[in-house]
Design a protein around this motif. Structure first.
Motif, PDB file in Angstrom:
ATOM      1  N   LYS A  89       7.232   7.136   1.595  1.00  0.00           N
ATOM      2  CA  LYS A  89       6.639   5.812   1.342  1.00  0.00           C
ATOM      3  C   LYS A  89       7.643   4.687   1.561  1.00  0.00           C
ATOM      4  O   LYS A  89       7.311   3.635   2.100  1.00  0.00           O
ATOM      5  N   ASN A  90       8.893   4.911   1.156  1.00  0.00           N
ATOM      6  CA  ASN A  90       9.918   3.873   1.317  1.00  0.00           C
ATOM      7  C   ASN A  90      10.230   3.607   2.782  1.00  0.00           C
ATOM      8  O   ASN A  90      10.497   2.477   3.176  1.00  0.00           O
ATOM      9  N   GLN A 149      -4.877  -5.549   1.621  1.00  0.00           N
ATOM     10  CA  GLN A 149      -3.533  -5.391   1.062  1.00  0.00           C
ATOM     11  C   GLN A 149      -3.570  -4.444  -0.136  1.00  0.00           C
ATOM     12  O   GLN A 149      -2.662  -3.634  -0.327  1.00  0.00           O
ATOM     13  N   ALA A 195       8.897  -3.988   6.964  1.00  0.00           N
ATOM     14  CA  ALA A 195       9.871  -5.083   6.803  1.00  0.00           C
ATOM     15  C   ALA A 195      10.648  -5.318   8.088  1.00  0.00           C
ATOM     16  O   ALA A 195      10.933  -6.466   8.453  1.00  0.00           O
ATOM     17  N   ARG A 197       7.569   1.299   4.115  1.00  0.00           N
ATOM     18  CA  ARG A 197       7.842  -0.074   3.661  1.00  0.00           C
ATOM     19  C   ARG A 197       8.967  -0.698   4.498  1.00  0.00           C
ATOM     20  O   ARG A 197       8.898  -1.866   4.880  1.00  0.00           O
ATOM     21  N   THR A 205       5.202  -9.085   5.893  1.00  0.00           N
ATOM     22  CA  THR A 205       4.935  -8.766   4.495  1.00  0.00           C
ATOM     23  C   THR A 205       3.841  -7.703   4.469  1.00  0.00           C
ATOM     24  O   THR A 205       3.176  -7.447   5.489  1.00  0.00           O
ATOM     25  N   LEU A 206       3.628  -7.099   3.315  1.00  0.00           N
ATOM     26  CA  LEU A 206       2.532  -6.128   3.204  1.00  0.00           C
ATOM     27  C   LEU A 206       1.196  -6.789   3.507  1.00  0.00           C
ATOM     28  O   LEU A 206       0.332  -6.204   4.167  1.00  0.00           O
ATOM     29  N   LEU A 261       0.694   3.210  -0.314  1.00  0.00           N
ATOM     30  CA  LEU A 261       2.149   3.262  -0.409  1.00  0.00           C
ATOM     31  C   LEU A 261       2.638   3.717  -1.777  1.00  0.00           C
ATOM     32  O   LEU A 261       3.731   4.270  -1.895  1.00  0.00           O
ATOM     33  N   LYS A 262       1.839   3.507  -2.807  1.00  0.00           N
ATOM     34  CA  LYS A 262       2.211   3.967  -4.149  1.00  0.00           C
ATOM     35  C   LYS A 262       1.726   5.390  -4.421  1.00  0.00           C
ATOM     36  O   LYS A 262       2.035   5.963  -5.460  1.00  0.00           O
ATOM     37  N   THR A 299      -1.321  -1.109  -0.448  1.00  0.00           N
ATOM     38  CA  THR A 299      -0.428  -0.924  -1.593  1.00  0.00           C
ATOM     39  C   THR A 299      -0.740   0.373  -2.321  1.00  0.00           C
ATOM     40  O   THR A 299       0.173   1.117  -2.709  1.00  0.00           O
TER      41      THR A 299
END
Length: 74
Positions: free
Chosen positions: A9-10, A34, A17, A13, A22-23, A41-42, A38
């Motif tokens: 997931k990181n 969004q 970036a 992200r 941005t997300l 990604l979590k 999110t």
């Protein structure tokens, strides 16, 4: 049934970036909300193969670079 799981997931992200987005901007770019991005990604939501492909294409990577694809029998 096909289950798509993010490998890291990181890393996703970071790739977003690195594109200077941005997300919110990235989610708009690929056509999902969004909130949904999110949640993916979590780890709260598992994206469909279609949404997984949108994320990979938006990041200019192969889908298998960022997702484990698991085929589950019913």
């Amino acid at each position: 049934m096909v289950r798509m799981e993010l490998i890291n997931k990181n890393e996703v992200r970071l790739l977003i970036a690195e594109k200077g987005l941005t997300l919110k901007a990235f989610s708009n770019h690929i056509g999902i909300s969004q909130v949904y991005l999110t949640q993916i990604l979590k780890g709260y939501r598992i994206p469909s193969p279609t949404v997984s492909a949108k994320i990979a294409k938006g990041l200019d990577v192969e889908i298998t670079d960022i997702f484990n694809i698991c085929v589950q029998e019913k």
